[in-house]
Enzyme design. Structure first.
Site, PDB file in Angstrom:
ATOM      1  CD  GLU A 162       9.087  -3.185  -0.069  1.00  0.00           C
ATOM      2  OE1 GLU A 162       8.349  -3.521  -1.012  1.00  0.00           O
ATOM      3  OE2 GLU A 162       9.821  -2.208  -0.103  1.00  0.00           O
ATOM      4  CG  HIS A 181      11.548   1.450 -11.593  1.00  0.00           C
ATOM      5  ND1 HIS A 181      11.597   2.580 -12.364  1.00  0.00           N
ATOM      6  CD2 HIS A 181      11.265   0.427 -12.428  1.00  0.00           C
ATOM      7  CE1 HIS A 181      11.349   2.254 -13.611  1.00  0.00           C
ATOM      8  NE2 HIS A 181      11.136   0.955 -13.683  1.00  0.00           N
ATOM      9  CB  THR A 201       4.728  -0.420  -8.235  1.00  0.00           C
ATOM     10  OG1 THR A 201       5.558  -0.346  -7.069  1.00  0.00           O
ATOM     11  CG2 THR A 201       4.133   0.947  -8.520  1.00  0.00           C
ATOM     12  CB  THR A 202       3.431  -0.827  -3.173  1.00  0.00           C
ATOM     13  OG1 THR A 202       4.221  -2.014  -3.238  1.00  0.00           O
ATOM     14  CG2 THR A 202       2.597  -0.822  -1.915  1.00  0.00           C
ATOM     15  CG  HIS A 241       6.598   3.919  -4.107  1.00  0.00           C
ATOM     16  ND1 HIS A 241       6.189   4.297  -5.345  1.00  0.00           N
ATOM     17  CD2 HIS A 241       6.311   2.604  -3.999  1.00  0.00           C
ATOM     18  CE1 HIS A 241       5.663   3.260  -5.960  1.00  0.00           C
ATOM     19  NE2 HIS A 241       5.729   2.218  -5.174  1.00  0.00           N
ATOM     20  NE  ARG A 249       3.225  -7.725  -6.271  1.00  0.00           N
ATOM     21  CZ  ARG A 249       2.755  -6.481  -6.087  1.00  0.00           C
ATOM     22  NH1 ARG A 249       3.587  -5.473  -5.883  1.00  0.00           N
ATOM     23  NH2 ARG A 249       1.476  -6.239  -6.141  1.00  0.00           N
ATOM     24  CG  ASN A 267      12.792  -2.888  -3.838  1.00  0.00           C
ATOM     25  OD1 ASN A 267      12.926  -3.731  -4.717  1.00  0.00           O
ATOM     26  ND2 ASN A 267      11.669  -2.767  -3.156  1.00  0.00           N
ATOM     27  CD  GLU A 319       9.561   2.239   3.022  1.00  0.00           C
ATOM     28  OE1 GLU A 319       9.868   1.148   3.536  1.00  0.00           O
ATOM     29  OE2 GLU A 319       9.711   2.489   1.808  1.00  0.00           O
ATOM     30  NE  ARG A 338       3.271  -8.509  -9.823  1.00  0.00           N
ATOM     31  CZ  ARG A 338       2.502  -7.420  -9.725  1.00  0.00           C
ATOM     32  NH1 ARG A 338       3.010  -6.219  -9.969  1.00  0.00           N
ATOM     33  NH2 ARG A 338       1.241  -7.516  -9.406  1.00  0.00           N
ATOM     34  CG  HIS A 345      11.718  -3.637 -10.541  1.00  0.00           C
ATOM     35  ND1 HIS A 345      10.607  -4.440 -10.697  1.00  0.00           N
ATOM     36  CD2 HIS A 345      11.291  -2.534  -9.882  1.00  0.00           C
ATOM     37  CE1 HIS A 345       9.553  -3.835 -10.170  1.00  0.00           C
ATOM     38  NE2 HIS A 345       9.944  -2.685  -9.665  1.00  0.00           N
ATOM     39  CG  HIS A 388       6.936  -6.608  -2.299  1.00  0.00           C
ATOM     40  ND1 HIS A 388       6.117  -5.614  -2.787  1.00  0.00           N
ATOM     41  CD2 HIS A 388       6.106  -7.482  -1.671  1.00  0.00           C
ATOM     42  CE1 HIS A 388       4.858  -5.878  -2.448  1.00  0.00           C
ATOM     43  NE2 HIS A 388       4.832  -7.011  -1.785  1.00  0.00           N
TER      44      HIS A 388
HETATM   45  N1  PXP Z   1       9.247   1.182  -0.302  1.00  0.00           N
HETATM   46  C1  PXP Z   1       8.199   0.344  -0.443  1.00  0.00           C
HETATM   47  C2  PXP Z   1       7.396   0.002   0.771  1.00  0.00           C
HETATM   48  C3  PXP Z   1       7.878  -0.221  -1.690  1.00  0.00           C
HETATM   49  O1  PXP Z   1       6.824  -1.039  -1.813  1.00  0.00           O
HETATM   50  C4  PXP Z   1       8.693   0.088  -2.802  1.00  0.00           C
HETATM   51  C5  PXP Z   1       8.400  -0.540  -4.134  1.00  0.00           C
HETATM   52  O2  PXP Z   1       8.568  -1.900  -4.063  1.00  0.00           O
HETATM   53  C6  PXP Z   1       9.790   0.956  -2.603  1.00  0.00           C
HETATM   54  C7  PXP Z   1      10.029   1.495  -1.356  1.00  0.00           C
HETATM   55  C8  PXP Z   1      10.714   1.321  -3.727  1.00  0.00           C
HETATM   56  O3  PXP Z   1      10.030   2.014  -4.717  1.00  0.00           O
HETATM   57  P1  PXP Z   1      10.733   2.311  -6.123  1.00  0.00           P
HETATM   58  O4  PXP Z   1      10.921   0.986  -6.786  1.00  0.00           O
HETATM   59  O5  PXP Z   1       9.759   3.182  -6.817  1.00  0.00           O
HETATM   60  O6  PXP Z   1      12.039   2.975  -5.815  1.00  0.00           O
END
Ligand code: PXP
Length: 246
Positions: free
Chosen positions: A69, A218, A99-100, A193, A44, A6, A150, A48, A9, A42
């Protein structure tokens, strides 16, 4: 197990200055080169971090699958139908959240999602729903026509980070049970996550064979910043020394 990286960031850092660096596209290409199996991003509602143009460029230029996402809104559906990511993952979205925060409440949105997903499924985009590892959410995901779920690993990550060993074991069991239920229903199973270098090992050992893919953001971006920091400073000093011209 596959890894979806992902890159949100990377965009967060760029948006701090609203400039051109660091580039989420460049990061995606580096992730691809490093063996990532998928790029996850993602878009949004408040834009952001990831911008519409990032999604378009990444979908066009990255060879590995792209997982978008998004919140289940009409605006996002339109974008998905136009850009055609390989997969969409529906997530809940609140403007105030950092965050989500939790999984999508598929149970309460069942009727709406069944309709919402029709056009997306019709063009062959894979549909995944980000849910808590709970039986009713998984069964509802099947009902609305999802291809995959997921599983939210946020609770697992928090318990691991707080060294709550007993609760952690229970949470791993909950994730495993949810994976089994999903598989029995014919859903593919992903998870993500809050995963880090430290807590990912225990999860992989327990869920190997149950979960096909992890999505991590992250922590990878954080490590990239730190591992690259020394080199970035050295190279800046070099350029100052020589007054290098570009
Ligand atoms: N999966 C989903 C559905 C998410 O919303 C996120 C955060 O955007 C992640 C995975 C990744 O999470 P993290 O950034 O904490 O690794």
């Amino acid at each position: 197990m596959r890894l979806g990286v992902n890159i949100d960031h990377v965009a967060t850092l760029r948006q701090a200055r609203k400039t051109f660096e660091p580039s989420p596209l460049f990061a995606s290409l580096l992730a691809q080169q490093a063996g990532a199996h998928q790029i996850t991003l993602h878009l949004r509602e408040d834009r952001r971090h990831i911008q519409d143009e990032d999604l378009r460029l990444i979908k066009k230029l990255v060879k590995i699958p792209v997982n978008l996402e998004m919140a289940p809104t009409e605006e996002m559906k339109k974008i998905a139908l136009e850009v055609r990511p390989n997969r969409i993952t529906l997530v809940p979205e609140r403007r105030e959240e950092i965050t989500t925060e939790g999984g999508l409440n598929v149970v309460s949105l069942e009727g709406f999602l069944k309709e919402y997903l029709k056009d997306i499924k019709a063009v062959g985009i894979e549909v995944s729903l980000f849910v808590e590892p709970e039986e009713d959410q998984i069964v509802a995901s099947k009902h609305v026509g999802a291809d995959a779920v997921e599983l939210h690993t946020g609770r697992y990550a928090n318990l691991w980070n707080e060294h709550q060993r007993k609760e952690l074991k229970k949470e791993l069991e909950r994730l495993k049970k949810a994976s089994i239920i999903a598989k029995e229903l014919g859903l593919r199973v992903y998870a993500g996550h809050g995963l880090t270098y430290q807590n990912v090992g225990d999860l992989v050992r327990e869920l190997k064979g149950y979960v096909e893919e992890l999505n991590v953001g992250h922590s990878i971006v954080s490590n990239a910043v730190l591992f690259g920091f020394e080199r970035a400073v050295r190279e800046f000093i070099e350029r100052m020394k020589d007054g290098l011209k570009y």
